[in-house]
Scaffold this motif. Structure first.
Motif, short mmCIF file in Angstrom:
data_model
loop_
_atom_site.label_atom_id
_atom_site.label_comp_id
_atom_site.label_asym_id
_atom_site.label_seq_id
_atom_site.Cartn_x
_atom_site.Cartn_y
_atom_site.Cartn_z
N ARG A 240 48.21 -45.46 -46.58
CA ARG A 240 49.23 -45.45 -47.64
C ARG A 240 49.06 -44.16 -48.42
O ARG A 240 47.95 -43.83 -48.82
CB ARG A 240 49.06 -46.66 -48.58
CG ARG A 240 49.45 -47.98 -47.94
CD ARG A 240 49.40 -49.10 -48.94
NE ARG A 240 50.46 -48.98 -49.94
CZ ARG A 240 51.26 -49.99 -50.29
NH1 ARG A 240 51.13 -51.17 -49.76
NH2 ARG A 240 52.18 -49.81 -51.22
N HIS B 137 38.97 -43.36 -54.04
CA HIS B 137 39.07 -44.73 -53.53
C HIS B 137 39.35 -44.73 -52.02
O HIS B 137 38.74 -45.51 -51.27
CB HIS B 137 40.19 -45.48 -54.26
CG HIS B 137 40.45 -46.85 -53.71
ND1 HIS B 137 39.67 -47.94 -54.01
CD2 HIS B 137 41.39 -47.31 -52.84
CE1 HIS B 137 40.12 -49.00 -53.37
NE2 HIS B 137 41.16 -48.65 -52.65
N ASP C 78 51.19 -41.15 -51.20
CA ASP C 78 52.31 -40.74 -52.05
C ASP C 78 52.64 -39.29 -51.73
O ASP C 78 51.72 -38.46 -51.68
CB ASP C 78 51.94 -40.83 -53.53
CG ASP C 78 51.73 -42.26 -54.02
OD1 ASP C 78 51.75 -43.19 -53.19
OD2 ASP C 78 51.54 -42.43 -55.24
N ILE D 255 42.09 -39.36 -52.31
CA ILE D 255 41.47 -39.71 -53.60
C ILE D 255 40.16 -40.47 -53.35
O ILE D 255 39.94 -41.03 -52.26
CB ILE D 255 42.43 -40.54 -54.49
CG1 ILE D 255 42.69 -41.92 -53.89
CG2 ILE D 255 43.72 -39.78 -54.75
CD1 ILE D 255 43.43 -42.87 -54.84
N HIS E 267 49.00 -37.32 -51.49
CA HIS E 267 47.64 -37.85 -51.61
C HIS E 267 47.56 -39.25 -51.01
O HIS E 267 48.46 -40.07 -51.19
CB HIS E 267 47.13 -37.82 -53.06
CG HIS E 267 47.83 -38.74 -54.00
ND1 HIS E 267 48.99 -38.40 -54.66
CD2 HIS E 267 47.53 -40.00 -54.40
CE1 HIS E 267 49.36 -39.40 -55.42
NE2 HIS E 267 48.50 -40.40 -55.28
N VAL F 215 46.11 -42.93 -50.77
CA VAL F 215 45.55 -43.86 -51.75
C VAL F 215 44.65 -44.92 -51.10
O VAL F 215 43.74 -45.45 -51.75
CB VAL F 215 46.62 -44.56 -52.62
CG1 VAL F 215 47.38 -43.54 -53.44
CG2 VAL F 215 47.58 -45.39 -51.79
N THR F 216 44.90 -45.24 -49.83
CA THR F 216 43.97 -46.14 -49.16
C THR F 216 44.19 -46.09 -47.66
O THR F 216 45.20 -45.56 -47.18
CB THR F 216 44.09 -47.60 -49.67
OG1 THR F 216 42.91 -48.33 -49.31
CG2 THR F 216 45.30 -48.31 -49.10
N VAL F 217 43.21 -46.61 -46.93
CA VAL F 217 43.28 -46.66 -45.48
C VAL F 217 42.65 -47.98 -45.03
O VAL F 217 41.60 -48.37 -45.52
CB VAL F 217 42.59 -45.42 -44.86
CG1 VAL F 217 41.18 -45.24 -45.39
CG2 VAL F 217 42.56 -45.50 -43.35
#
Lengths: 128, 160
Positions: B126, B72, B128, B70, B140, B142-144
């Motif tokens: 992280r 972000h 999902d 995504i 997908h 959501v952050t790294v």
């Protein structure tokens, strides 16, 4: 210690760190505390808060998040620079980007308390 | 209020230079990135217009997967100099590890920590899992972040 309490303590020891946080956050919902390597704080926004979803799957949970933010809830800071927190609502936990000073919240992910994130540490490739 | 680091600003500006042709807009964004409001600016939606969602298809663990990054997470990967190739590689390793351990992958939330290569810095992704069947799956990111998602008493990420 009563048998019931002993049973609860023994059960808690079997939980993963993520599951323990889910329980702790709901036992102490309004507490602000530093617990070792964890930073907890209470978050409460006004009706003017800006609340958005950064993943399309989370749009269905925006109304619930807005309600939790307006009621106030306990949050665990995950990364100060990124502003990422886990926010513990009564029946859902929200993983989000927050700027409390601006009352801004962007929802990244969420889950029910009985299904917290699975934390996996992969071995180095040379040893796997 | 806090500032992004110089190396992070350089990476972000380098990326934005490929997305933005108007020099005045680019200069305005660079000024904000160098200000004491940069951390907050990087959390807000407007900047994400320049970090489109990315999609990678891959085969791993006997299944076909579609991994989306995504906006972000795309921004954070550029900021930290973590390539999408590395993010995809860690996701693939997670799938193969789960397959080797005979642990079924279920719809839900995962936080996976690993080193991209021996002696390199630890990275946490992280993601999902959105869909999973016997043959296909979708997820997908959501952050790294570098390190693990543990912070000290001041809220700084601790690298373990």
């Amino acid at each position: 210690m009563s048998a019931n309490v002993t049973h609860v303590v023994e059960a808690a020891r079997q939980l993963t760190p993520a599951e323990q946080r889910e329980v702790l956050a709901r036992l102490f919902p309004e507490q602000t505390a530093h617990d070792g390597s964890t930073v907890w704080m209470s978050i409460k926004f006004s009706e003017q808060a800006c609340v958005v979803a950064y993943a399309p799957q989370q749009e269905a949970h925006l109304a619930g998040l807005r309600q939790v933010l307006q009621q106030g809830a306990l949050a665990r800071l995950e990364n100060k620079d990124d502003g990422t927190y886990e926010l513990y609502g009564a029946d859902r936990t929200y993983y989000l980007v927050l700027t409390p000073e601006r009352e801004f919240a962007a929802l990244l992910s969420s889950w029910s308390p009985d299904a917290p994130p699975r934390e996996i540490n992969l071995p180095d490739e040379s040893t796997s | 209020m806090s500032c992004a680091r110089d190396d992070e600003i350089r990476r972000l500006v380098s990326h934005l230079r490929r997305q933005i042709s108007d020099e005045s807009i680019l200069a305005e964004i660079e000024d904000t990135l160098r200000s004491d409001e940069s951390a907050e600016f990087l959390r807000e939606p407007e900047i994400l217009d320049y970090f489109p969602e990315l999609t990678e298809d891959l085969d791993a663990g006997g299944m076909r997967w579609r991994l989306r990054v995504i906006p972000h997470a795309h921004l954070r990967s550029v900021q930290r100099g973590i390539s999408i190739r590395v993010v995809t590689s860690l996701f693939r390793r997670f799938l193969e590890f789960s397959n080797q351990q005979a642990v079924p992958i279920a719809i839900g939330i995962y936080s996976v920590t690993a080193r991209p290569a021996p002696r390199e810095r630890t990275i946490t992704i992280r993601f999902d899992i959105d869909e999973v069947s016997e043959a296909e799956g979708a997820a997908h990111v959501v952050t790294v972040v570098f390190g693990v998602t543990t912070v000290d008493a001041d809220g700084n990420v601790i690298e373990l």
